[in-house]
Design an enzyme around this catalytic site. Structure first.
Site, mmCIF file in Angstrom:
data_model
loop_
_atom_site.group_PDB
_atom_site.id
_atom_site.type_symbol
_atom_site.label_atom_id
_atom_site.label_comp_id
_atom_site.label_asym_id
_atom_site.label_seq_id
_atom_site.Cartn_x
_atom_site.Cartn_y
_atom_site.Cartn_z
ATOM 1 N N LYS A 78 -104.835 40.946 -135.812
ATOM 2 C CA LYS A 78 -103.986 39.979 -135.105
ATOM 3 C C LYS A 78 -102.776 39.537 -135.924
ATOM 4 C CE LYS A 78 -106.965 35.799 -135.442
ATOM 5 N NZ LYS A 78 -106.783 35.222 -136.662
ATOM 6 N N ASP A 79 -102.753 39.837 -137.242
ATOM 7 C CA ASP A 79 -101.568 39.552 -138.060
ATOM 8 C C ASP A 79 -100.488 40.621 -137.928
ATOM 9 O OD1 ASP A 79 -102.796 37.282 -139.077
ATOM 10 O OD2 ASP A 79 -103.502 38.280 -140.909
ATOM 11 N N ARG A 124 -101.880 29.032 -129.230
ATOM 12 C CA ARG A 124 -102.801 29.558 -128.202
ATOM 13 C C ARG A 124 -104.057 28.697 -128.117
ATOM 14 N NH1 ARG A 124 -107.476 32.102 -128.718
ATOM 15 N NH2 ARG A 124 -107.131 32.341 -130.955
ATOM 16 N N ARG A 125 -104.635 28.392 -129.269
ATOM 17 C CA ARG A 125 -105.863 27.596 -129.256
ATOM 18 C C ARG A 125 -105.595 26.196 -128.724
ATOM 19 N NH1 ARG A 125 -107.652 30.050 -135.039
ATOM 20 N NH2 ARG A 125 -108.897 31.809 -134.268
ATOM 21 N N ARG A 142 -102.900 24.240 -141.573
ATOM 22 C CA ARG A 142 -102.897 25.603 -142.070
ATOM 23 C C ARG A 142 -103.712 25.648 -143.354
ATOM 24 N NH1 ARG A 142 -98.044 28.581 -144.025
ATOM 25 N NH2 ARG A 142 -99.856 29.497 -144.997
ATOM 26 N N ARG A 148 -109.531 24.271 -144.353
ATOM 27 C CA ARG A 148 -109.620 23.716 -142.987
ATOM 28 C C ARG A 148 -110.964 23.047 -142.740
ATOM 29 N NH1 ARG A 148 -106.087 27.760 -139.114
ATOM 30 N NH2 ARG A 148 -104.587 28.360 -140.702
ATOM 31 N N CYS A 235 -91.788 36.092 -122.511
ATOM 32 C CA CYS A 235 -92.631 34.910 -122.426
ATOM 33 C C CYS A 235 -92.991 34.430 -123.813
ATOM 34 C CB CYS A 235 -93.901 35.284 -121.653
ATOM 35 S SG CYS A 235 -95.115 33.993 -121.592
#
Length: 301
Positions: A78-79, A124-125, A142, A148, A235
């Protein structure tokens, strides 16, 4: 001859790179040497959304490939930017781990009190969480998983959302309060999958690295990333996508959600596994036709 594997230095990156290295050694007997590389995305304090998200962890590893300092690199898929760079090839996409998002904290999402503070660095989250719980406060954070999770332990936040696969890889899955099914929260395209990348010109290496490639993972993430690629043009709203390949058929679901969580376009499609890229592009076109590109509206300013 020992092969050099380039990896980011975070615990998660080195852990998943070591898993891949061990996989190659088991399959082939070849020794793999790990080379830690600090990337811009690791040292900057800016939020990933401001950095343009994808690519910030990737370019330093790619520079080392070009320089010949490493033979191959392992990325979280996903990166990786969806736009292909002809200098490199994805020689293997190993079997994907859990694709889902996870909530870390003492309570499930439904049981958090109104106004509870939930941390995540992902638009997104945030958008998908707001659709489920608009009454919570979403805090941009981050840092690595340890940092986190520490914000929950210290009481600064009530919960954080991270990828389930990453938490499992670093042995922190015992702290998961809830794993979100794709009906509740669609993951980022390619989430849970790793990408093994090398120079496009190294045919011998491409053949060697191919032993860990999983065709079902490859077709599923190709469909997800095709959706993202086609939507990125029209988008800027948060995109989630998930595909599963049963060996013949690919089932793909994707969604675009407005940042306030109030509006969404969600579509599903199925097609032959061999046609993954086209399936993703078709679904994206349908989503844009249904107004996916208008979901940012005034909320983006």
């Amino acid at each position: 001859m020992t092969l050099k594997l380039g990896t980011r230095r975070s615990l998660l990156a080195t852990t998943q790179s070591q898993m891949v290295a061990d996989g190659y050694t088991r399959a082939t007997g070849r020794e793999i040497e790990m080379v830690g590389i600090t990337t811009f995305g690791d040292v900057t304090k800016a939020h990933l959304a401001q950095l343009g998200g994808t690519g910030v962890f990737v370019s330093a590893l790619r520079d080392k490939l070009v320089d010949g300092e490493i033979d191959f690199a392992v990325h979280s898929l996903k990166d990786l930017p969806t736009k292909r760079d002809e200098r490199f090839t994805l020689a293997a996409l190993p079997t994907r781990h859990d694709h889902r998002d996870a909530l870390v904290g003492a309570h499930k999402l439904a049981d958090l009190p109104p106004g509870a503070r939930v941390g995540t660095g992902s638009p997104r989250r945030v958008a998908m969480l707001r659709a489920l719980r608009p009454d919570l406060e979403y805090v941009p954070i981050r840092g690595n998983a340890d940092t986190r999770i520490g914000k929950v332990t210290s009481g600064e936040l009530d919960a954080v959302v991270l990828a389930s696969a990453g938490l499992t890889r670093i042995g922190r899955d015992t702290e998961i309060a809830q794993i979100f099914e794709v009906e509740e929260m669609l993951p980022a395209p390619g989430q849970g999958a790793l990408a093994v990348e090398c120079l496009a010109g190294r045919a011998d290496l491409i053949a060697f690295l191919g032993v860990l490639d999983d065709p079902r993972t490859r077709s599923a993430v190709a469909a997800e990333r095709a959706v993202l690629s086609a939507l990125e043009a029209g988008c800027s709203a948060p995109v989630g996508a998930f595909a599963a390949d049963d060996g013949q058929t690919l089932n793909l679901t994707a969604a675009v959600v407005s940042l306030d969580g109030q509006a969404a376009v969600r579509k599903s499609a199925a097609g032959p596994s061999s046609d993954a890229d086209r399936l993703g592009r078709l679904l994206a076109a349908e989503m844009l036709a249904e107004g996916a590109d208008r979901l940012m509206g005034e909320h983006s300013h």
